[in-house]
Design an enzyme around this catalytic site. Sequence first.
Site, PDB file in Angstrom:
ATOM      1  N   ARG A   1       3.811  11.060   2.408  1.00 13.69           N
ATOM      2  CA  ARG A   1       4.512  11.931   1.478  1.00 13.69           C
ATOM      3  C   ARG A   1       3.749  12.239   0.489  1.00 13.69           C
ATOM      4  O   ARG A   1       2.789  12.021  -0.500  1.00 13.69           O
ATOM      5  CB  ARG A   1       5.132  10.621   0.875  1.00 13.69           C
TER       6      ARG A   1
ATOM      7  N   TYR B   1       5.542  15.901   7.271  1.00 10.11           N
ATOM      8  CA  TYR B   1       5.194  14.175   7.841  1.00 10.11           C
ATOM      9  C   TYR B   1       6.182  13.997   7.873  1.00 10.11           C
ATOM     10  O   TYR B   1       7.421  13.825   6.804  1.00 10.11           O
ATOM     11  CB  TYR B   1       4.037  13.888   6.326  1.00 10.11           C
TER      12      TYR B   1
ATOM     13  N   GLY C   1       7.952  10.573   5.743  1.00 11.41           N
ATOM     14  CA  GLY C   1       8.380  10.633   5.026  1.00 11.41           C
ATOM     15  C   GLY C   1       9.400  11.625   4.120  1.00 11.41           C
ATOM     16  O   GLY C   1       9.944  11.937   3.188  1.00 11.41           O
TER      17      GLY C   1
ATOM     18  N   LYS D   1      13.860   8.698   3.408  1.00  7.02           N
ATOM     19  CA  LYS D   1      13.128   8.508   1.716  1.00  7.02           C
ATOM     20  C   LYS D   1      14.671   8.720   1.195  1.00  7.02           C
ATOM     21  O   LYS D   1      15.332   8.671  -0.276  1.00  7.02           O
ATOM     22  CB  LYS D   1      12.018   8.798   1.354  1.00  7.02           C
TER      23      LYS D   1
ATOM     24  N   HIS E   1      14.233   0.040  -1.425  1.00  5.20           N
ATOM     25  CA  HIS E   1      13.308   0.597  -0.776  1.00  5.20           C
ATOM     26  C   HIS E   1      12.582  -1.792  -0.198  1.00  5.20           C
ATOM     27  O   HIS E   1      11.988  -2.019  -0.785  1.00  5.20           O
ATOM     28  CB  HIS E   1      11.953   0.612  -1.605  1.00  5.20           C
TER      29      HIS E   1
ATOM     30  N   SER F   1       4.558   1.033  -0.760  1.00  5.76           N
ATOM     31  CA  SER F   1       4.781   1.772   0.580  1.00  5.76           C
ATOM     32  C   SER F   1       3.052   0.970   1.079  1.00  5.76           C
ATOM     33  O   SER F   1       2.039   0.922  -0.267  1.00  5.76           O
ATOM     34  CB  SER F   1       4.164   3.151   0.802  1.00  5.76           C
ATOM     35  N   ALA F   2       3.270   0.821   2.469  1.00  3.85           N
ATOM     36  CA  ALA F   2       1.841  -0.037   2.962  1.00  3.85           C
ATOM     37  C   ALA F   2       1.498  -0.931   2.672  1.00  3.85           C
ATOM     38  O   ALA F   2       0.290  -1.212   2.057  1.00  3.85           O
ATOM     39  CB  ALA F   2       1.034   1.429   2.549  1.00  3.85           C
ATOM     40  N   CYS F   3       2.480  -2.011   2.047  1.00  5.29           N
ATOM     41  CA  CYS F   3       2.263  -3.257   1.771  1.00  5.29           C
ATOM     42  C   CYS F   3       2.904  -4.159   2.425  1.00  5.29           C
ATOM     43  O   CYS F   3       2.871  -5.173   2.108  1.00  5.29           O
ATOM     44  CB  CYS F   3       2.499  -3.297  -0.002  1.00  5.29           C
ATOM     45  N   GLY F   4       3.029  -4.022   3.721  1.00  7.82           N
ATOM     46  CA  GLY F   4       3.471  -5.216   4.236  1.00  7.82           C
ATOM     47  C   GLY F   4       4.447  -5.497   4.813  1.00  7.82           C
ATOM     48  O   GLY F   4       4.670  -6.774   5.155  1.00  7.82           O
TER      49      GLY F   4
ATOM     50  N   THR G   1       6.720  -4.226   7.466  1.00 12.44           N
ATOM     51  CA  THR G   1       6.466  -4.479   8.698  1.00 12.44           C
ATOM     52  C   THR G   1       6.867  -5.321   8.955  1.00 12.44           C
ATOM     53  O   THR G   1       7.019  -6.795   9.695  1.00 12.44           O
ATOM     54  CB  THR G   1       6.240  -2.946   9.254  1.00 12.44           C
ATOM     55  N   ASN G   2       5.343  -6.484   8.854  1.00 13.37           N
ATOM     56  CA  ASN G   2       4.843  -7.734   8.605  1.00 13.37           C
ATOM     57  C   ASN G   2       5.742  -8.349   8.629  1.00 13.37           C
ATOM     58  O   ASN G   2       5.907  -9.239   9.497  1.00 13.37           O
ATOM     59  CB  ASN G   2       3.146  -7.678   8.889  1.00 13.37           C
TER      60      ASN G   2
ATOM     61  N   ASP H   1      12.460  -1.736   5.857  1.00  9.37           N
ATOM     62  CA  ASP H   1      11.735  -1.066   5.273  1.00  9.37           C
ATOM     63  C   ASP H   1      13.338  -0.807   3.380  1.00  9.37           C
ATOM     64  O   ASP H   1      12.950  -0.208   2.335  1.00  9.37           O
ATOM     65  CB  ASP H   1      12.215   0.488   5.799  1.00  9.37           C
TER      66      ASP H   1
ATOM     67  N   SER I   1      -1.920   6.663   9.677  1.00 13.57           N
ATOM     68  CA  SER I   1      -1.123   6.542  10.958  1.00 13.57           C
ATOM     69  C   SER I   1      -0.123   5.797  11.265  1.00 13.57           C
ATOM     70  O   SER I   1       0.396   4.619  10.588  1.00 13.57           O
ATOM     71  CB  SER I   1      -2.524   6.930  11.979  1.00 13.57           C
ATOM     72  N   ARG I   2       0.718   6.469  11.958  1.00  8.81           N
ATOM     73  CA  ARG I   2       2.438   5.898  12.500  1.00  8.81           C
ATOM     74  C   ARG I   2       3.224   5.628  13.643  1.00  8.81           C
ATOM     75  O   ARG I   2       2.028   6.554  13.684  1.00  8.81           O
ATOM     76  CB  ARG I   2       3.168   6.394  11.348  1.00  8.81           C
TER      77      ARG I   2
HETATM   78  C1  OXD Z   1       6.830   4.792   2.735  1.00  6.66           C
HETATM   79  C2  OXD Z   1       7.729   4.319   4.180  1.00  6.66           C
HETATM   80  O1  OXD Z   1       5.960   5.263   3.080  1.00  6.66           O
HETATM   81  O2  OXD Z   1       8.519   3.476   4.428  1.00  6.66           O
HETATM   82  O3  OXD Z   1       7.570   4.149   1.880  1.00  6.66           O
HETATM   83  O4  OXD Z   1       7.034   5.641   5.127  1.00  6.66           O
HETATM   84 MN    MN Z   2       8.621   2.598   2.986  1.00  9.96          MN
END
Ligand code: OXD
Ligand code: MN
Length: 590
Positions: free
Chosen positions: A69, A197, A199, A206, A226, A248-251, A253-254, A275, A365-366
Amino acid sequence: MRTNGALQAWVEESARLCRPDRIVWCDGSAEEKDRLTSEALDSGDFRALDQRALPGCYLHRSNPNDVARTEKLTFICSPDKEDAGPTNNWLAPKEAYARLGSIFEGSMRGRTMYVVPFLMGPAGSPFSKVGVEITDSVYVALNMGLMTRMGEVALRQLGGSDDFTRGLHSKADLDENRRFICHFPQDNTIWSVGSGYGGNALLSKKCLALRLASALGRREGWLAEHMLIVGIEDPAGNTTYVCAAFPSACGKTNLAMLVPPASFKGWKVWTVGDDIAWLRPGPDGRLWAINPEAGFFGVAPGTSAKSNPNALAMLERGAIFTNVAETPDGRVWWEGLSDPPVACTDWRGRPWTPASAEPAAHANSRFTVSIKQCPSYSKEWENPQGVPISAIIFGARRAGVVPLVYESFNWDHGVFLGATMASETTAAATGAVGVLRRDPFAMLPFCGYNMGDYFGHWIGMGRRLQRPPRIFRVNWFMRGDDGKFLWPGFGENLRVLRWMIERCNGRGKAVETPIGLLPAPGAIEVGDLPLASGAMDRLLSIDRDGWLAALNTQDEFFGSLGPHLPRELQAEHEGLAQRLHGGPVRSGAR
Ligand code: OXD
Ligand code: MN
């Protein structure tokens, strides 16, 4: 299918501007998915992976300048700059339409324009909203098919109404100097140009579900956040639903698809979303949530059998991978997945070996995959009423200061905990990684209106809830003096969630401290976890100097919001300062 006059007129107007060679209306059918996939393979947007090992899975390699993003190029174009507030970039609507219009002009010559109707939320739900994205990217169209309820279902919900979000997207020439993501809340419109991309280009995510929806939620009396949504079922069969906001990217999804540790016999975790949550007060005085999305656009690096076995299982078919590495046998690899392959092709298509200087997969990467493929998928995802939320968690990535977990004294204090979040930056946005920045509610890049008014909306929401959720803050990322994480995280986070659930049920023990209610000694059961000596004491201690220093930057941030800062939050700030300076711990704690 094309019977809606307002939609038809807008598509024609967009075609006059962008001049595509052809227009394709997406219906969301399986045949269409096959056709678009063939187009993506022909155009080079997709590379087929080994279809026996990974049926229906494809790899997309983006332009190397277009991997995250771009917050600097993202604008809220409200008529009044004050409505965008100090945390957003702002452009006057007229100027934004003119500037982007000149880039859109003729941008789809020689290309197909895909018209992608999509529904956010379950069909027929009072929460749900319709959007339509016009795009010249087949990759975007295919991703939208996984991330949303796409096609006929959306047009059926829309009927003859003109109440839909208009999202216009063109990759144009992918030039960073001609890349803009603009939001026009007053027109329910998004214009995004120059990026493919996720986002920036999957406008449902978003742009609609957070930036426009947050502004709409303020007008209509609900919240767009979020946040992941997860159900935790105890051995007696009681399920408690929890929302959690992390940058973002702080877990997220896990955490949304956590697998209980072996010692948690009979516990189950159900994934409703990873998300975004849309939340509204229900007639019972509780807060109810839906996940408006239909898929996951998750961060690949670090996803492994240890961190997220459910994610690995759901990525075995029907997934789109973006900017991961490819192994010689047509499978995927990223840092943290397993031991590195002897050789592979990196995210830019170059030969890679473990001796290479750069990572094989891009740090952002996603993978994109349907929620229904998740082994912990919750059927409540389809519930038009959503799920009742018992706890809200605010989490951030902090090497120190913020303890493993604590609870707010009450709703307003909980809003203060969300409003004062700060987190170390990650690769999900362009710019430096690992820099501490204020990220209130994990919404800094996503709040579509004045952040001070947003805080006020949260305070007001509490007044409308007779049975509000409890609010907690967590930090899985505290490090010891040796730089190593003190808390094991992942599945073991259920130990912390269990304490929260006990608190919600009036059982968990807590102690009052200046910052909030911390777990009483022993209240978080650590069993035989191999923790470093003294780790739990450190994880649950109050770093008074760290908090005193934080007060100064809070002061600065709150000051920047001027008269938009709700007085309740100023009072919370002052209360924290007094308590840290030895004043009594507040009355009214529950
Ligand atoms: C982010 C996403 O960037 O969910 O927060 O892709
Ligand atoms: Mn997000």
